[in-house]
Design an enzyme around this catalytic site. Structure first.
Site, short mmCIF file in Angstrom:
data_model
loop_
_atom_site.label_atom_id
_atom_site.label_comp_id
_atom_site.label_asym_id
_atom_site.label_seq_id
_atom_site.Cartn_x
_atom_site.Cartn_y
_atom_site.Cartn_z
N ASP A 84 0.82 -1.21 0.00
CA ASP A 84 0.00 0.00 0.00
C ASP A 84 0.86 1.26 0.00
OD1 ASP A 84 -2.06 -1.78 0.29
OD2 ASP A 84 -2.90 -0.87 2.10
N ASP A 85 0.23 2.37 -0.40
CA ASP A 85 0.68 3.76 -0.18
C ASP A 85 1.66 4.30 -1.21
OD1 ASP A 85 -0.91 3.61 2.03
OD2 ASP A 85 0.66 4.02 3.50
N HIS A 139 -5.92 2.79 -3.93
CA HIS A 139 -5.89 3.05 -2.49
C HIS A 139 -6.36 4.48 -2.23
CE1 HIS A 139 -4.94 1.86 1.51
NE2 HIS A 139 -3.84 2.58 1.65
N HIS A 143 -5.41 9.19 0.35
CA HIS A 143 -5.36 8.38 1.57
C HIS A 143 -6.19 8.96 2.72
CE1 HIS A 143 -3.63 5.73 4.70
NE2 HIS A 143 -3.21 4.97 3.70
N TYR A 180 -6.70 2.64 6.00
CA TYR A 180 -6.94 2.25 7.39
C TYR A 180 -7.95 1.09 7.50
CZ TYR A 180 -5.27 7.08 7.45
OH TYR A 180 -4.58 8.23 7.19
N HIS A 237 3.94 -2.22 3.09
CA HIS A 237 3.98 -0.92 2.43
C HIS A 237 5.31 -0.73 1.72
CE1 HIS A 237 1.06 -0.63 5.71
NE2 HIS A 237 0.46 0.32 5.02
#
Length: 277
Positions: A84-85, A139, A143, A180, A237
């Site tokens: 992710d991210d 995603h 965020h 989250y 991540h």
């Protein structure tokens, strides 16, 4: 270019695509380019209903649901690595490790989080993910916790990223992971209207809290414990240095040492299979 499906057997691996398979055309784009792809600066969504109409998906007809949470694969002995991210400065190193081990993965990317996806470096990383056989999921754009947004705000977070990805790779995902893991009825309803499969995870490495050479061993242990408990979708991540330096290779080695199996699929699947729980 890594052959996405032909490498799976060599390392007993699977991406989210092959571990939890769906047709490649559905996974990567659904109906193709976003309605405003190539239209210049990223717009704010002023008519959310116009985007919902483009999804053109009847959720009841899909074996794998849209607008419902998916947290594991039902086929035993399969592990999917998800990141992710990103993209960010450590994403290239993560991609190098995956390539060196012939391991495909799923990247749930942001539009403007650790880096702006529209920069030359970020665009290159997105293209490399695709060219080396990985899956890209959404995603969100920046965020946020989607549960604090109204419907138009949720749609905007999704469509801004759709537009950016459409400009880079000519298509956009139909898989997403909420930041989250935060959802409510409105978020799931809106994801269903947009035609998104909502993917969470049942192995959380918490690498974001262990970003040092010493602490990252805690994440390695969490990954092992997750496998012990039967987990099949692992969250980490690609934006953290210790993840790139240590965790990615450790996860690959752990799965291989356990002899967990993958699926061999040389061609994109032509029909959907209900393999999620």
């Amino acid at each position: 270019m890594m052959e996405l499906f032909s490498y799976v057997l060599l390392g007993c691996w699977a991406t989210f695509v092959s571990a939890c398979p769906l047709p490649t055309d559905i996974i990567e784009s659904g109906t193709g380019a976003a309605p405003w792809a190539g239209s210049g600066p990223l717009p704010e969504v002023t008519n959310a209903d116009s985007r919902v109409a483009t999804a053109n998906i009847a959720p009841s007809t899909l074996a794998v649901p849209v607008g419902a949470i998916i947290s594991s694969c039902t086929q035993p002995g399969i592990v999917a690595l998800t990141f992710d991210d990103g993209p960010y400065i450590y994403t290239s190193q993560v991609l190098n490790i995956l390539r060196n081990n012939n391991v495909p993965a799923t990247f749930f990317v942001n539009g403007n989080n650790w880096a702006d996806i529209r920069t030359e470096d970020s665009r290159g990383l997105i293209m490399r993910m695709i060219n080396e056989g990985h899956q890209i999921g959404s995603h969100t754009w920046s965020h946020p916790d989607l549960t604090v947004l109204d419907r138009d705000g949720i749609i905007s977070q999704m469509t801004l990223l759709e537009d950016a990805l459409s400009e880079i790779i000519g298509k956009y995902p139909t898989y997403m992971r909420p930041p989250y893991f935060s959802t409510n009825d409105l978020v799931l309803q809106t994801m269903g209207e947009l035609g998104y499969h909502v993917v969470q995870a049942n192995i959380d490495t918490r690498d974001w809290a262990n970003d040092s050479p010493e602490a990252i061993q805690n994440s390695v242990q969490l990954f092992r414990e997750g496998l012990d408990a039967g987990g099949s979708i692992a969250l980490s991540h690609d934006v953290h240095q210790a993840t790139a330096n240590t965790l990615v290779q450790a996860m690959i080695d752990e799965v291989r040492n356990r002899g967990l199996r993958g699926m061999l699929n040389h061609q994109p699947l032509k029909s959907q299979k209900n393999i999620f729980s």
